[in-house]
Design a protein around this motif. Structure first.
Motif, PDB file in Angstrom:
ATOM      1  N   UNK A  13       0.388  16.169  11.769  1.00  0.00           N
ATOM      2  CA  UNK A  13       1.068  17.368  11.234  1.00  0.00           C
ATOM      3  C   UNK A  13       2.087  17.962  12.203  1.00  0.00           C
ATOM      4  N   UNK A  14       1.780  17.937  13.497  1.00  0.00           N
ATOM      5  CA  UNK A  14       2.712  18.506  14.464  1.00  0.00           C
ATOM      6  C   UNK A  14       3.999  17.682  14.558  1.00  0.00           C
ATOM      7  N   UNK A  61      -8.324  14.597  15.830  1.00  0.00           N
ATOM      8  CA  UNK A  61      -7.158  15.146  16.541  1.00  0.00           C
ATOM      9  C   UNK A  61      -5.868  14.473  16.079  1.00  0.00           C
ATOM     10  N   UNK A  62      -5.928  13.136  15.970  1.00  0.00           N
ATOM     11  CA  UNK A  62      -4.736  12.409  15.539  1.00  0.00           C
ATOM     12  C   UNK A  62      -4.347  12.828  14.130  1.00  0.00           C
ATOM     13  N   UNK A 119     -13.454  22.768  20.269  1.00  0.00           N
ATOM     14  CA  UNK A 119     -14.021  23.026  18.944  1.00  0.00           C
ATOM     15  C   UNK A 119     -14.770  21.824  18.396  1.00  0.00           C
ATOM     16  N   UNK A 120     -14.784  20.735  19.179  1.00  0.00           N
ATOM     17  CA  UNK A 120     -15.572  19.578  18.786  1.00  0.00           C
ATOM     18  C   UNK A 120     -14.854  18.563  17.941  1.00  0.00           C
ATOM     19  N   UNK A 121     -13.513  18.574  17.960  1.00  0.00           N
ATOM     20  CA  UNK A 121     -12.773  17.591  17.165  1.00  0.00           C
ATOM     21  C   UNK A 121     -12.814  16.230  17.840  1.00  0.00           C
ATOM     22  N   UNK A 131      -3.261  22.535  22.784  1.00  0.00           N
ATOM     23  CA  UNK A 131      -3.789  22.362  21.434  1.00  0.00           C
ATOM     24  C   UNK A 131      -4.912  21.336  21.424  1.00  0.00           C
ATOM     25  N   UNK A 132      -4.709  20.270  22.220  1.00  0.00           N
ATOM     26  CA  UNK A 132      -5.746  19.226  22.273  1.00  0.00           C
ATOM     27  C   UNK A 132      -6.987  19.761  22.964  1.00  0.00           C
TER      28      UNK A 132
END
Lengths: 448, 312
Positions: free
Chosen positions: B227-228, B220-221, B213-215, B206-207
């Motif tokens: 949320x995860x 990411x945090x 995607x450029x996060x 996921x990371x």
């Protein structure tokens, strides 16, 4: 994520083998009686063909050490008796366990009880009455005891406990600091302070030297504020309860007089109360304080610190001499079936420990056993014997099922008094909370 | 500890709802397997609970034999008029309200930070978890020394910077917060470990995908990690609320509920009433009320989890 394969140096089989070997070792050690570990884990006492005597007390610190020394003297004199002594935490936890042990029919053979608790243990018949004949048969006569403590050891005309001591609230003073403040007489002792004004005066002089004038702790210790208040209030001739606790007779005028005085100590910065029991001891021991108001049981701490101090009865500021006090006593908890032989062993043990009262007196307590109290050796014991007169005018907690050492009453009255001493409550608010608590306590259904 | 019990109840209820719909043939052998657990459950949970309810209807005394006289609902009506009980209940609730947010947010923060550390992570895990294994008595002694005015550890610091000592143990408005501080330091490790476990279950893909995607790290945090961790957060929150509602040891050992009862929690009130006032019947009624409160909180948790599960 990747699972890491963790391997420790110890395999499971190796661990189990080791544990089994250790366990076997402990059992063997327990049987051999060489080590206390094994017998401690297995719960066996180790002794065979011996009469056991189970003894419970709540004595720790200096008191605990003295009691152990006295027990050892007993063990030496009576090697055929296996004396099993159990020390439990002071206060409510101790009395809870004692009540439950008696209720469940497996009490200790002998136990220590504060004299003030007799009104809780006497009414439901939890104590074995001791006849004077039986007492005499074991070498004890009423005339051998401090008369006040011995008379208070009765409930409904029956002797229910045997007093060991009287332990009053006293005044410690640092001779160096007090000398600096010009409070000592030519012999280096502090002359009795006899009025609230004289006390304020003395404390102000102490404050000028830069010392903390007086230390009296409040934190986590509602008993001490209660002891301070009850000492002063008793001096003024006040009563708190009547009719065994059913009636509240706390006198508003007298109480307010005492509360206002305590309030003044706090608001003028003459009393340091923002400490717990250990903290108060530490402040006095560090030589930072002139006076220290506390029970006499800290004497050994200051002696060990080799500091310059002395002790005297709590000063009579409000009239007659009085100081809050209690007595440690020996009780024979009631068993389901009487065991005269055990009772006899127990009384012999009590008599032996009373004979060791000089050791006990080193811890600060005034011996109830007069052969020791009147001995030259005790008189030479300083500063412990300075305040022995208090045993004759000790103010015991008012009788009620909710009063006594570590009781609800001490807690419910001590907490608002602590607030007063910390300067967080007014005399009026303190009085209101005290009287409110007393009414709540006296209206609760009597559980005894 | 509460964690294993809480997770143990889940499968059981799930199995029960399954049984209603499918009705598989009864296998008595299964009872044999749960018997050891069931025996302890009945002996130490159901039994005392029933005993407690019975006692709450009697004027039972600690020092008199038997149940005592029948009180009917007397104990309960007296309880509803007893301001000392309700002030103790309020202290428990206040403690829960104040201690829960830091004990949910701080471990999350520390877990995320520690999880990023590549080398020597074990040290930080140990450092955060270590206080948790200490017994409450040791904690009380350590913190009494820290808070003690005059010669205590932080009193010295406050004197050094010239500020007055805040009356950690003596000010009725401060004392409860002093205990919150102790509790956060003491128990943060448990929640920290739960979060760390939750973090390590998030798939690294996921990371990778999100960074393709450029996060940013921050995004990411915020958008991925937190949320995860939703389910973990719910678990931590509810376990924390239940643990806080049961607060007793540290308050009793450090303050005895003082100063002037300003920090006495419900359980200490129950303890005092039962064992110092010796009114076991009355205290039983109070502990039953506290039990109901904790039960309601647990049901709210179950409802939350159910909703989360059906949402995924």
């Amino acid at each position: 994520m990747a699972h890491k394969d963790v391997r420790s140096g110890l395999s499971r089989r190796g661990f189990l083998t080791g544990a089994a070997a250790l366990g076997a070792g402990l059992v063997t050690a327990g049987c051999a009686g060489t080590y206390d570990v094994g017998s401690g884990i297995t719960g066996s006492s180790g002794g065979d063909n011996q009469s056991t005597l189970v003894y419970w007390n709540l004595l720790t610190g200096g008191d605990g050490a003295h009691m152990v020394a006295m027990e050892d003297a007993y063990r030496k004199a009576h090697p055929n008796i296996d004396l099993q002594s159990t020390i439990l935490a002071w206060g409510a936890p101790y009395y809870t366990k004692l009540s439950l042990a008696i209720r469940s029919g497996s009490p200790p053979d002998v136990a220590i009880m504060h004299l003030s608790r007799i009104h809780q243990y006497g009414p439901p018949g939890m104590l074995t009455p001791i006849s004077l004949d039986l007492l005499a048969a074991h070498g004890m006569e009423p005339k051998d005891f401090t008369s006040l403590a011995f008379s208070k050891a009765h409930y409904n005309g029956q002797l229910l406990c045997i007093p060991l001591d009287t332990h009053p609230f006293v005044q410690y003073y640092n001779t160096k600091v007090c000398k600096k403040a010009g409070l000592l007489d030519s012999s280096g002792t502090l002359p009795p302070i006899k009025s609230p004004d004289a006390m304020l005066d003395a404390l102000r002089k102490l404050k000028k030297t830069g010392a903390t004038p007086v230390v009296c702790d409040t934190i986590n210790d509602p008993a001490t504020p209660w002891r301070l208040f009850y000492s002063l209030y008793s001096q003024a001739g006040g009563q708190v309860l009547a009719d065994n606790g059913k009636d509240i007779v706390l006198d508003k005028t007298l109480a307010t007089k005492v509360l206002t005085f305590i309030h003044q100590l706090a608001s003028e910065g003459l009393m340091s109360s923002n400490v717990d029991a250990g903290g108060g001891t530490a402040v006095f021991q560090a030589g930072d304080a002139g006076l220290y108001w506390e029970g006499e049981w800290n004497v050994t701490v200051f002696q060990a610190a080799k500091m310059a101090f002395s002790m005297q009865p709590f000063p009579a500021l409000f009239g007659k001499a009085a100081a809050q006090a209690d007595s440690h006593t020996f009780i024979l908890p009631k068993r389901t079936t009487a065991d005269p032989e055990k009772t006899s062993i127990a009384l012999t043990m009590i008599r032996t420990l009373l004979g060791q009262s000089l050791t006990w007196a080193e811890g600060g307590h005034i011996p109830a056993w007069l052969p020791i109290r009147d001995s030259a050796a005790y008189k030479k014991l300083k500063p412990q014997s300075n305040y022995q007169e208090v045993a004759s005018y000790a103010a015991y907690d008012p009788p009620a099922w909710y009063s006594g050492s570590g009781s609800d009453m001490e807690n419910y009255l001590g907490e608002p008094l602590a607030s007063l001493m910390l300067g967080a409550a007014s005399p009026q608010a303190t009085y209101d909370q005290m009287i409110g608590s007393l009414h709540t306590l006296s209206k609760e259904p009597v559980p005894v | 500890m509460s964690a294993p019990t809480a997770s143990a109840t889940l499968p059981r209820t799930a199995a029960a709802s399954q049984a209603k719909t499918a009705r598989p043939p009864r296998n008595w052998g299964n009872f044999g397997l749960v018997t050891p657990f069931l025996v302890f459950y009945i002996l130490f949970l159901i039994g005392p609970l029933i005993y407690d309810v019975v006692l709450s209807f009697f004027n039972t005394s600690l020092v008199k034999g038997g149940l005592g006289s029948f009180a009917g609902f007397g104990n309960y009506t007296e309880l509803f008029r007893d301001h000392q009980f309700w002030s103790a209940m309020w202290h428990t609730i206040l403690f829960t309200l104040v201690s829960t947010p830091p004990l949910v947010i701080l471990p999350l923060f520390f877990a995320i930070v520690v999880n990023r550390i590549k080398h020597g992570q074990w040290f930080f895990r140990l450092a955060f978890f270590l206080p948790y294994i200490l017994p409450s008595a040791a904690i009380a002694l350590v913190w009494l020394f820290i808070y003690e005015p005059g010669y205590g550890l932080i009193a010295g610091f406050f004197n050094l910077i010239g500020a007055g000592d805040p009356g950690w143990l003596s000010d009725p408005n401060v004392a409860l917060y002093s205990i919150v501080l102790v509790t956060v330091w003491w128990t943060i490790g448990f929640n920290f470990v739960l979060y760390l476990a939750g973090l390590q279950e998030i798939s690294p893909e996921l990371y990778e995908a999100s960074s393709l995607d450029g996060a940013s790290r921050w995004q990411q945090t915020w958008r991925l990690t937190i949320p995860m961790l939703g389910r973990t957060t719910t678990l931590v929150t509810v376990l924390q609320v239940i643990a806080s509602l049961k607060v007793f040891d540290q308050i009793y050992l450090i303050l005895q509920g003082g100063p002037n009862y300003a920090s006495r929690p419900a359980i200490e009130w129950i303890y005092d009433t039962a064992f110092t006032s010796q009114r076991v019947g009355y205290a039983s009624a109070a502990s039953f009320i506290l039990f109901i409160v904790i039960l309601i909180v647990s049901f709210v948790w179950l409802a939350l989890v159910r909703r989360q599960e059906s949402g995924v």
